[in-house]
Design an enzyme around this catalytic site. Structure first.
Site, PDB file in Angstrom:
ATOM      1  N   GLU A   1     -13.507  11.514  14.047  1.00  0.00           N
ATOM      2  CA  GLU A   1     -13.830  11.803  12.459  1.00  0.00           C
ATOM      3  C   GLU A   1     -15.379  11.719  12.367  1.00  0.00           C
ATOM      4  O   GLU A   1     -16.046  10.675  12.745  1.00  0.00           O
ATOM      5  CB  GLU A   1     -13.015  11.205  11.373  1.00  0.00           C
ATOM      6  CG  GLU A   1     -13.153   9.573  11.458  1.00  0.00           C
ATOM      7  CD  GLU A   1     -14.226   9.145  10.545  1.00  0.00           C
ATOM      8  OE1 GLU A   1     -14.792   9.792   9.687  1.00  0.00           O
ATOM      9  OE2 GLU A   1     -14.576   8.041  10.634  1.00  0.00           O
TER      10      GLU A   1
ATOM     11  N   LYS B   1       0.878  -1.304  -0.034  1.00  0.00           N
ATOM     12  CA  LYS B   1      -0.008  -0.083   0.039  1.00  0.00           C
ATOM     13  C   LYS B   1       0.967   1.301  -0.002  1.00  0.00           C
ATOM     14  O   LYS B   1       0.677   2.243  -0.723  1.00  0.00           O
ATOM     15  CB  LYS B   1      -0.798   0.082   1.221  1.00  0.00           C
ATOM     16  CG  LYS B   1      -2.104   0.645   0.980  1.00  0.00           C
ATOM     17  CD  LYS B   1      -2.862   0.999   2.466  1.00  0.00           C
ATOM     18  CE  LYS B   1      -3.989  -0.035   2.585  1.00  0.00           C
ATOM     19  NZ  LYS B   1      -4.733   0.403   3.743  1.00  0.00           N
TER      20      LYS B   1
ATOM     21  N   CYS C   1     -19.374   1.502   9.370  1.00  0.00           N
ATOM     22  CA  CYS C   1     -19.475   2.486  10.669  1.00  0.00           C
ATOM     23  C   CYS C   1     -20.799   2.232  11.297  1.00  0.00           C
ATOM     24  O   CYS C   1     -20.544   1.704  12.437  1.00  0.00           O
ATOM     25  CB  CYS C   1     -19.391   3.762  10.297  1.00  0.00           C
ATOM     26  SG  CYS C   1     -17.841   4.324   9.340  1.00  0.00           S
TER      27      CYS C   1
ATOM     28  N   GLY D   1     -25.785   0.353   5.945  1.00  0.00           N
ATOM     29  CA  GLY D   1     -24.701  -0.676   5.841  1.00  0.00           C
ATOM     30  C   GLY D   1     -23.489   0.199   6.108  1.00  0.00           C
ATOM     31  O   GLY D   1     -23.401   1.055   6.753  1.00  0.00           O
TER      32      GLY D   1
ATOM     33  N   LEU E   1     -33.794  10.524   6.241  1.00  0.00           N
ATOM     34  CA  LEU E   1     -35.017   9.840   6.357  1.00  0.00           C
ATOM     35  C   LEU E   1     -35.370   9.307   5.123  1.00  0.00           C
ATOM     36  O   LEU E   1     -36.470   9.417   4.655  1.00  0.00           O
ATOM     37  CB  LEU E   1     -35.801  11.277   6.687  1.00  0.00           C
ATOM     38  CG  LEU E   1     -36.116  11.950   7.951  1.00  0.00           C
ATOM     39  CD1 LEU E   1     -36.835  13.050   7.973  1.00  0.00           C
ATOM     40  CD2 LEU E   1     -36.255  10.880   8.935  1.00  0.00           C
TER      41      LEU E   1
ATOM     42  N   LYS F   1     -18.788  10.922  19.130  1.00  0.00           N
ATOM     43  CA  LYS F   1     -18.495   9.981  18.075  1.00  0.00           C
ATOM     44  C   LYS F   1     -19.554   8.780  17.784  1.00  0.00           C
ATOM     45  O   LYS F   1     -20.354   8.729  17.043  1.00  0.00           O
ATOM     46  CB  LYS F   1     -17.379   9.408  17.891  1.00  0.00           C
ATOM     47  CG  LYS F   1     -17.051   8.464  16.702  1.00  0.00           C
ATOM     48  CD  LYS F   1     -17.152   8.959  15.434  1.00  0.00           C
ATOM     49  CE  LYS F   1     -17.129   7.868  14.294  1.00  0.00           C
ATOM     50  NZ  LYS F   1     -17.281   8.381  13.182  1.00  0.00           N
TER      51      LYS F   1
HETATM   52  C1  UGA Z   1     -21.201   7.492   8.591  1.00  0.00           C
HETATM   53  C2  UGA Z   1     -21.555   8.900   8.916  1.00  0.00           C
HETATM   54  O1  UGA Z   1     -22.536   9.506   8.057  1.00  0.00           O
HETATM   55  C3  UGA Z   1     -20.299   9.664   9.206  1.00  0.00           C
HETATM   56  O2  UGA Z   1     -20.566  11.057   9.723  1.00  0.00           O
HETATM   57  C4  UGA Z   1     -18.969   8.932   9.780  1.00  0.00           C
HETATM   58  O3  UGA Z   1     -18.067   9.685  10.152  1.00  0.00           O
HETATM   59  C5  UGA Z   1     -18.924   7.671   9.297  1.00  0.00           C
HETATM   60  O4  UGA Z   1     -20.081   6.944   9.252  1.00  0.00           O
HETATM   61  C6  UGA Z   1     -17.916   6.823  10.277  1.00  0.00           C
HETATM   62  O5  UGA Z   1     -18.361   6.538  11.398  1.00  0.00           O
HETATM   63  O6  UGA Z   1     -16.872   6.810   9.961  1.00  0.00           O
HETATM   64  P1  UGA Z   1     -20.767   6.299   5.918  1.00  0.00           P
HETATM   65  O7  UGA Z   1     -20.708   4.980   6.670  1.00  0.00           O
HETATM   66  O8  UGA Z   1     -19.633   6.950   5.210  1.00  0.00           O
HETATM   67  O9  UGA Z   1     -20.748   7.596   7.220  1.00  0.00           O
HETATM   68  O10 UGA Z   1     -22.402   6.553   5.383  1.00  0.00           O
HETATM   69  P2  UGA Z   1     -23.596   7.282   5.269  1.00  0.00           P
HETATM   70  O11 UGA Z   1     -23.614   8.218   4.263  1.00  0.00           O
HETATM   71  O12 UGA Z   1     -23.812   7.838   6.684  1.00  0.00           O
HETATM   72  O13 UGA Z   1     -24.616   5.990   5.237  1.00  0.00           O
HETATM   73  C7  UGA Z   1     -24.568   4.915   5.989  1.00  0.00           C
HETATM   74  C8  UGA Z   1     -25.657   4.104   5.559  1.00  0.00           C
HETATM   75  O14 UGA Z   1     -27.069   4.569   5.810  1.00  0.00           O
HETATM   76  C9  UGA Z   1     -25.786   3.573   4.019  1.00  0.00           C
HETATM   77  O15 UGA Z   1     -25.921   2.285   4.071  1.00  0.00           O
HETATM   78  C10 UGA Z   1     -26.922   4.630   3.621  1.00  0.00           C
HETATM   79  O16 UGA Z   1     -27.505   3.871   2.149  1.00  0.00           O
HETATM   80  C11 UGA Z   1     -27.938   4.393   4.667  1.00  0.00           C
HETATM   81  N1  UGA Z   1     -28.911   5.608   4.936  1.00  0.00           N
HETATM   82  C12 UGA Z   1     -28.445   7.015   5.105  1.00  0.00           C
HETATM   83  C13 UGA Z   1     -30.096   5.261   4.735  1.00  0.00           C
HETATM   84  O17 UGA Z   1     -30.339   4.112   4.812  1.00  0.00           O
HETATM   85  N2  UGA Z   1     -31.165   6.391   4.788  1.00  0.00           N
HETATM   86  C14 UGA Z   1     -30.553   7.556   4.838  1.00  0.00           C
HETATM   87  O18 UGA Z   1     -31.502   8.347   4.798  1.00  0.00           O
HETATM   88  C15 UGA Z   1     -29.484   7.692   5.138  1.00  0.00           C
END
Ligand code: UGA
Length: 437
Positions: A151, A36, A260, A257, A250, A204
């Site tokens: 983060e 990497k 995180c 999924g 919402l 967090k």
């Molecule tokens: C999430 C958080 O949004 C970040 O703030 C955080 O830093 C990050 O985890 C982490 O802990 O590192 P991420 O996992 O990249 O970020 O993804 P999101 O965009 O938050 O979406 C998470 C999941 O929720 C996805 O599967 C998405 O499809 C789902 N989701 C999101 C829904 O089903 N409905 C929604 O309205 C929003």
């Protein structure tokens, strides 16, 4: 400008390193994975993240970022501020596995030859910082100040989130160290939350748990809409207009999924349990999310007789669009369940990482995936699916064919106009999934 070391070039560490270099700091990124590090030296990003490779090239050219492995010797690699951004995977019991955090902290504490500030960027459960200080840092030959700096980056929008974050959280018992870490982000115009270590760690987990709760809540409302005939799109819109609720997170569907939310909610539940607290709301959030993933399978079992003789297209493997990440993606659960039902499964994703799912065939194009199938299940709301030519799709699928829109991202009228049955999560008119809770 500061002399910074970032340990771990995974998602969090690499973004942190590249962005800190971009705002002018001298950054050394360290990882045990030599391949990497070699790749990064040539400007190639090991992960797909919009804009990252361009920024990597820019910062390498500026000379402000270099890459190394621990073999180069920690004493030479440690700057004044050292970020720990190694993985905290999920252990079998649901807890966060802190093995990598502990080993790297012990190694740098033992080998440091000058005082420095250790900044925890890895997601570690509340209580970890004080335990590390007590068990490891207190015995180090040099002074090591500890700062928790969680983060909040979303995959696919990580660079945007880094520069335009809602807040920067800094937890420390050492005000000077907190100040030095805050100063690193001078170029970022965002409010600072300066607090103690345990509170920063909790912010967090509570943030991810709250967002997960919002998703499971709207999914429960969508399931209710399904049984009473209301429209989840209207309901989400209507409740999101209340500024106390807000419109984000919402979007109903087959659940959250990624690397995180699933891991962090389970770890927070574990931390609560181990400390004698029964976090029943969080347990329900997790349970609802697990159930939500079953919806497409339940719907297809009901809608399609002789499911075991059929071929199904699964559209989308990534846990969300704009990422190649398949960790804890609903697809990883749904595809094996369909295989178990006896279906032949064809999967397509524009960029998701290769993932071995026995019994499923990966297709190179969406058309190859749709050819000859009885049903298409949309798992990821890629733009390509939202704008798909459903007339063409219907011409290739066997009749009568169904589309299960697991992300409520398609235009139902276009799918139905093509003669396909449309099923979704809480959308009226769509064939009911038949769930009653
Ligand atoms: C999430 C958080 O949004 C970040 O703030 C955080 O830093 C990050 O985890 C982490 O802990 O590192 P991420 O996992 O990249 O970020 O993804 P999101 O965009 O938050 O979406 C998470 C999941 O929720 C996805 O599967 C998405 O499809 C789902 N989701 C999101 C829904 O089903 N409905 C929604 O309205 C929003």
């Amino acid at each position: 400008m500061a002399d910074v070391t970032v340990i771990g070039t995974g998602y969090v560490g690499l973004i942190q390193g590249v962005c800190l270099a971009d705002v002018g700091h001298d950054v050394t990124c360290v990882d045990i994975d030599e391949a990497k590090i070699e790749m990064l030296r040539t400007g190639t990003s090991p992960i797909f993240e919009p804009g990252l490779e361009e920024l990597l090239a820019k910062t390498i050219a500026s000379g402000r970022i270099t890459f190394a492995t621990p073999d180069d010797g920690w004493a030479d690699l440690l700057g004044d501020i050292v970020f720990v951004a190694v993985g905290t995977p999920q252990a079998d019991n649901g807890a966060a596995d802190l093995r990598f955090v502990r080993s790297v902290t012990s190694a740098i504490a033992a080998e440091a030859t000058h005082p420095f500030t250790l900044v925890m960027k890895s997601t570690v459960p509340p209580g970890t910082g004080h335990a590390l200080i007590r068990r490891t840092l207190a015995d180090a030959p040099v002074d090591i100040a500890y700062v928790s700096n969680p983060e909040f980056l979303r995959e696919g929008k990580a660079l945007e989130d880094w520069y335009r974050t809602d807040r920067i959280v800094i937890g420390s018992d050492t005000p000077d160290a907190a100040e030095a870490v805050s100063a690193l982000y001078e170029a970022v115009d965002a409010p600072r939350v300066i607090t103690d270590i345990a509170s920063a760690e909790t912010i967090k987990y509570a943030s991810n748990a709250f967002l997960s709760t919002k998703i499971s809540f709207i999914n429960e409302i969508a399931n209710l809409c399904d049984v009473i005939g209301a429209d989840i799109d209207a309901v989400s819109h209507g409740i999101g207009m209340d500024t106390r609720i807000g419109p984000d997170f919402l979007r109903a569907g087959i659940g959250y999924g990624g690397s995180c939310f699933p891991k962090d909610t389970r770890a927070l539940d574990f931390i609560a349990t181990i400390n004698g607290y029964e976090f029943s709301l969080l347990k329900s959030v997790i349970e609802v999310n697990n159930r939500q993933r079953l919806l497409p399978v339940i719907a297809l079992v009901r809608a399609l007789p002789h499911l075991h003789e059929r071929t199904i297209a699964v559209l989308g493997l990534a846990f969300k669009p704009d990422t190649d990440d398949v960790r804890e993606s609903p697809a990883v659960d749904i595809v094996p369940l369909l295989v178990e039902e006896g279906c032949s499964v064809k999967v397509y994703d524009p960029i998701a990482a290769e993932v071995e799912i026995p019994g499923a065939t990966r297709c190179a194009t969406v058309w190859e995936a749709l050819d000859g199938v009885s049903a298409a299940v949309v798992i990821t709301e890629w733009g390509e699916f939202a704008t798909l030519d459903w007339e063409r799709a219907a011409g290739m699928m066997t009749s009568p064919a169904v589309v299960f829109d697991g992300r409520n991202c398609l235009d139902p009228s276009k799918v139905e106009a093509a003669g396909l049955s449309y099923m979704a999560v809480g959308r009226p008119g769509a064939h009911r999934t038949g769930r009653s809770g």
